[in-house]
Design an enzyme around this catalytic site. Structure first.
Site, short mmCIF file in Angstrom:
data_model
loop_
_atom_site.label_atom_id
_atom_site.label_comp_id
_atom_site.label_asym_id
_atom_site.label_seq_id
_atom_site.Cartn_x
_atom_site.Cartn_y
_atom_site.Cartn_z
N ASP A 263 0.65 -1.59 0.12
CA ASP A 263 0.01 -0.09 -0.32
C ASP A 263 0.96 1.46 -0.29
OD1 ASP A 263 -2.77 1.04 0.26
OD2 ASP A 263 -1.51 2.07 1.43
N ASN A 271 -2.04 12.59 -4.48
CA ASN A 271 -3.20 13.66 -4.95
C ASN A 271 -3.90 15.01 -4.79
OD1 ASN A 271 -3.78 11.22 -7.10
ND2 ASN A 271 -4.99 10.34 -5.14
N ASP A 280 -1.57 9.28 -10.30
CA ASP A 280 -1.27 8.23 -11.56
C ASP A 280 -0.42 7.94 -12.20
OD1 ASP A 280 -4.83 8.38 -12.04
OD2 ASP A 280 -4.68 9.33 -13.48
N GLU A 306 -4.72 2.23 -4.12
CA GLU A 306 -3.38 2.42 -3.99
C GLU A 306 -2.62 1.26 -3.51
OE1 GLU A 306 -4.45 4.77 -0.11
OE2 GLU A 306 -5.47 4.38 -2.18
#
Length: 396
Positions: A263, A271, A280, A306
């Site tokens: 993770d 973000n 991305d 993620e």
């Protein structure tokens, strides 16, 4: 010799071939967004040019055969090369246009000489058919020598084209052996022409059937690929991972197995601070590193958000941990476009052994628990399932 009705009846074969060409164009039209299907247009062009040549000659008498030989030769040679270009395009090979042009020039010169200087129909036939066969066979060496899909449909498609190319080169001799007693100027209105028409139609029907079958199979394979892959990272999605894992566990020789759950640390901050486009790119960078570090046969999936999951074959817990450490080291030295200089992406990992397909869900839960421990320990950590690590490698 054909009567006038027979002569027009012979046009049915070219008409059927033209209809097959139209079917291939329609097939391409339905799939025109898929660039790899453009080879269908070349095959359609090959059918159409050949059909026009056959239809034209079906209406000519022997004297006109000689006069129009270079023109019909252009149609036939163009059709043969278009077919070769089509089959080459399907497999990403070259149809060798320069060599094909040289063959065409030599053949057309021979057709002109033996049609306008010396009217020798049998010689023209041998020259033309030899040229057609050579053009068709041009891409086959590259196709047959390369590593191509080995399924039955693909093999049948390639071998059918090769057999037809070889048949074309020896067609005049072969048919005259089967239909004895033919004389030179009688051939255009003889059983030779009927057999030529019949052979062309049978090949076109058979080859079109194979082409359509392969195209349909390609479409279903692409749909399955789209269904099974995460659109951003091109990794397996959760459903495809679980389905593919069943096949892995059926091969007991691929054990022992280990499952890894990873993770991204502080992904929400990426973000929020630098935008979803940067996020991305982070996901794509991590997926690339994971694919570079695993071995052939290992499964790499994005389970959502993620979170990444790996199923490693023939891997002890120590092997799995070593692989994960390599991933961390590579990520530590990788720059992600859009992130500030010096900003690195880190991932926390949890590892657990897997004993069987039935044990996979439990192993995923254990690896997820190890991941939680790695997060609690400060992130950018690797934690291995302590309960089974003490026993060492877990046998399947």
């Amino acid at each position: 010799m054909f009567s006038l009705p027979d002569r027009y009846f012979a046009l049915l074969v070219p008409l059927c071939v033209l209809l097959l060409a139209a079917a291939l164009v329609v097939c391409w039209g339905v799939l025109r967004q898929q660039r790899q299907q453009r080879y269908l247009l070349w095959l359609a062009a090959g059918y159409a040019l050949s059909a026009i040549g056959l239809g034209w000659q079906s209406l000519l008498d022997s004297a006109q055969f000689a006069f129009w030989a270079p023109v019909t030769g252009v149609l036939y040679l163009g059709g043969a090369w278009s077919l070769a270009r089509g089959i080459a395009g399907r497999y990403g090979k070259s149809a060798h246009p320069r060599t094909a042009l040289l063959i065409a020039m030599v053949v057309l010169a021979a057709l002109y000489y033996y049609g306008h200087v010396q009217d020798r129909l049998l010689v023209r036939m041998h020259w033309l058919n030899a040229g057609l066969g050579l053009m068709q066979i041009l891409p086959m060496r590259g196709i047959l020598r390369s590593q191509l899909p080995g399924n039955r449909l693909e093999r049948a498609l390639r071998m059918s084209f090769l057999v037809f190319a070889c048949y074309t080169m020896v067609r005049p001799l072969l048919i005259m052996l089967l239909v004895p007693g033919l004389q030179g100027n009688d051939i255009p209105r003889s059983g030779y022409w009927l057999i030529t028409l019949a052979g062309t139609l049978l090949f076109a029907l058979w080859f079109t059937m194979l082409v359509v079958a392969c195209t349909v199979r390609d479409v279903f394979a692409q749909l399955h690929e789209e269904r099974s892959r995460d659109p951003l990272t091109r990794l397996l999605n959760r459903r495809a991972f679980m389905e593919t894992a069943e096949g892995v566990f059926r091969d007991r020789r691929s054990g022992p197995w280990a499952v890894v759950v990873g993770d991204i640390d502080h992904f929400k901050q990426v973000n929020d601070n630098w935008g979803h486009a940067c996020g991305d790119r982070v996901l794509q960078q991590i997926s690339l590193v994971l694919q570079q570090q695993v071995r052939q046969g290992d499964l790499v999936a994005r389970f959502g958000g993620e979170e990444f999951v790996l199923l490693l074959q023939r891997a002890s817990l120590l092997d799995a941990e070593s692989m994960v450490q390599r991933v961390r080291q590579q990520l530590d030295s990788s720059d992600v476009p859009g992130l500030p200089n010096g900003r690195r992406v880190t991932v926390s990992f949890g590892i657990a052994p897997v004993q069987s397909r039935e044990h996979l869900s439990k192993a995923l839960s254990r690896a997820d628990a190890m991941l939680y421990e790695a997060k609690q320990a400060g992130r950018n950590r690797v934690r291995v399932d302590a309960e089974t690590q003490a026993a060492g490698m877990v046998a399947p």
